[in-house]
Design a protein around this motif. Structure first.
Motif, short mmCIF file in Angstrom:
data_model
loop_
_atom_site.label_atom_id
_atom_site.label_comp_id
_atom_site.label_asym_id
_atom_site.label_seq_id
_atom_site.Cartn_x
_atom_site.Cartn_y
_atom_site.Cartn_z
N ALA A 1 2.45 22.78 -1.71
CA ALA A 1 3.78 22.67 -2.31
C ALA A 1 4.87 22.77 -1.24
O ALA A 1 5.87 22.04 -1.29
N ASP A 2 4.68 23.68 -0.28
CA ASP A 2 5.67 23.83 0.80
C ASP A 2 5.79 22.55 1.60
O ASP A 2 6.91 22.13 1.97
N LEU A 3 4.65 21.92 1.91
CA LEU A 3 4.68 20.68 2.68
C LEU A 3 5.39 19.58 1.90
O LEU A 3 6.25 18.86 2.44
N MET A 4 5.08 19.44 0.61
CA MET A 4 5.69 18.40 -0.21
C MET A 4 7.20 18.61 -0.34
O MET A 4 7.99 17.67 -0.23
N ASN A 5 7.60 19.86 -0.57
CA ASN A 5 9.02 20.15 -0.71
C ASN A 5 9.78 19.91 0.59
O ASN A 5 10.89 19.36 0.59
N THR A 6 9.17 20.30 1.71
CA THR A 6 9.82 20.10 3.01
C THR A 6 9.94 18.62 3.35
O THR A 6 10.98 18.15 3.81
N LEU A 7 8.86 17.87 3.11
CA LEU A 7 8.89 16.43 3.38
C LEU A 7 9.93 15.74 2.52
O LEU A 7 10.69 14.88 2.99
N SER A 8 10.01 16.14 1.25
CA SER A 8 10.99 15.53 0.35
C SER A 8 12.41 15.87 0.76
O SER A 8 13.28 15.00 0.83
N LEU B 1 13.70 17.22 3.72
CA LEU B 1 14.16 16.91 5.08
C LEU B 1 14.00 15.44 5.47
O LEU B 1 14.74 14.95 6.32
N ILE B 2 13.05 14.75 4.87
CA ILE B 2 12.75 13.39 5.32
C ILE B 2 13.08 12.34 4.25
O ILE B 2 13.82 11.39 4.51
N LEU B 3 12.54 12.48 3.06
CA LEU B 3 12.65 11.41 2.06
C LEU B 3 14.04 11.35 1.42
O LEU B 3 14.65 10.29 1.35
N GLU B 4 14.54 12.47 0.92
CA GLU B 4 15.81 12.47 0.21
C GLU B 4 16.98 12.03 1.07
O GLU B 4 17.82 11.23 0.62
N PRO B 5 17.11 12.49 2.33
CA PRO B 5 18.23 12.01 3.16
C PRO B 5 18.19 10.51 3.41
O PRO B 5 19.22 9.90 3.72
N ARG B 6 17.01 9.90 3.27
CA ARG B 6 16.87 8.46 3.49
C ARG B 6 16.83 7.68 2.17
O ARG B 6 16.58 6.48 2.16
N SER B 7 17.04 8.39 1.06
CA SER B 7 17.02 7.77 -0.28
C SER B 7 15.71 7.04 -0.54
O SER B 7 15.68 5.96 -1.12
#
Length: 269
Positions: free
Chosen positions: A62-69, A71-77
Motif C-alpha cells: 500500500a505504501d508503494l502504491m500510494n507513493t507512486l500515485s 509523487l509520480i502519477l498524479e503530478p503527471r495526470s
C-alpha cells in the motif's frame, strides 16, 4: 569472486576493489547498499515486516502504491492502475502482452528490430534480435517486426508512414498492440525521435491497437524525467517498469495500465 559492495564499488574477500559499471543491469540506481535504503530495509526486517505475501494486501504494498500515485502519477495526470507483475522485467512484459490480447480480442503484437524485452517465451516473441529469438528453441508466433528509428541523421520532420507499415504486415486486423522502447538499451542505445514516437502512437490509436512502452531499462529517471516517454508527450496504454523501481536491489516489476486500455490506444500530445 565478490564478497561485499558499497556505492559504485565491488570488493573481493581480500579487499580488492572493482568499479561496478554493470550495477545490476540498471537495478542499482543508487549504488550498492545506499545508507538510507539499507536502513529502511533493516528497520523493516527488524519489525518483522511481511517479506513474502503472495497476492495478499500488505502495508508495504500500500505504501508503494500510494507513493507512486502521489509523487509520480498524479503530478503527471496519469490515470494508471498498478499491477504487481512479479520479480523481473520480463514478467511485466508477459503481463502486458496477455492483457493487451485479452482487452483487444486480438492476437498479434508488433515489435521493433533490435528491441529487447526479456528472455521468457512471450518476451522473446517480441525480441528484435534473431539470435535471441532462436534461443527459445521453438517457433515464436503471433508477432510481427517493424523497423525502428535507427537513422539519427535523418530529417527531424521525416517520420515513416506507420499506417502503410502496419498495413504492409498483412496482420493489421488482428493487431492487439505494439511494444516499443523509446531508447533501446540492449539494441545499442538507439534513441527514437519524439516525432517518430508520436506518429507511432497516432497510428496505433487509428487502428485500435494498444501502445505498450517497455520502460524497464530506461524508466525511473535514467533518461532525465521519471518516464522515458515524457519528453515525447506520450500517454501509453501500458508501461512496463522494473529494475530501478526497486531501489535497494530488490527486484520487483510493475505494469501500469490505463483503466480502459481495451477501448483505445496511446495518445500523443
Amino acid at each position: 569472486m565478490f564478497d561485499h559492495a558499497r556505492g559504485s564499488w565491488l570488493y573481493t574477500k581480500p579487499g580488492t576493489a572493482y568499479l561496478d559499471f554493470f550495477s545490476g543491469a540498471g537495478t542499482l540506481s543508487y549504488g550498492h547498499n545506499e545508507p538510507r535504503l539499507k536502513r529502511a530495509l533493516i528497520d523493516y526486517l527488524e519489525r518483522d515486516g511481511v517479506t513474502h505475501g503472495l497476492d495478499m494486501f500488505t502495508t508495504a504494498r500500500a505504501d508503494l502504491m500510494n507513493t507512486l500515485s502521489t509523487l509520480i502519477l498524479e503530478p503527471r495526470s496519469l490515470d494508471y492502475k498498478i499491477v504487481f507483475a512479479g520479480p523481473a522485467g520480463a514478467t511485466a512484459v508477459e503481463a502486458a502482452l496477455k492483457l493487451a490480447r485479452k482487452a483487444s480480442g486480438r492476437k498479434v503484437v508488433g515489435y521493433f528490430n533490435m528491441g529487447y524485452h526479456g528472455m521468457t517465451a512471450g518476451a522473446l516473441s517480441v525480441a528484435g534480435n534473431a539470435e535471441r529469438r532462436a534461443s527459445a528453441g521453438v517457433p515464436l508466433g503471433y508477432s510481427v517486426e517493424l523497423p525502428y528509428d535507427l537513422d539519427p541523421n535523418g530529417p527531424a520532420t521525416e517520420v515513416p508512414d506507420f499506417d502503410r507499415l502496419l498495413e504492409g504486415t498483412g496482420r493489421l486486423a488482428d493487431l492487439a498492440a505494439v511494444i516499443v522502447e523509446t531508447v533501446q538499451g540492449e539494441g545499442g542505445m538507439n534513441t527514437a525521435r519524439s516525432a517518430w514516437l508520436r506518429a507511432l502512437a497516432e497510428a496505433c490509436r487509428r487502428h485500435g491497437a494498444l501502445l505498450i512502452v517497455d520502460d524497464i531499462q530506461m524508466g525511473c529517471g535514467r533518461t532525465g524525467p521519471f518516464f522515458s516517454f515524457e519528453d515525447a508527450g506520450l500517454v501509453p496504454d501500458m508501461v512496463c517498469l522494473s529494475k530501478g523501481i526497486g531501489g535497494g536491489g530488490v527486484p520487483p516489476s510493475l505494469l501500469l495500465g490505463r483503466p480502459r486500455a481495451g477501448g483505445g490506444a496511446g495518445r500523443g500530445g
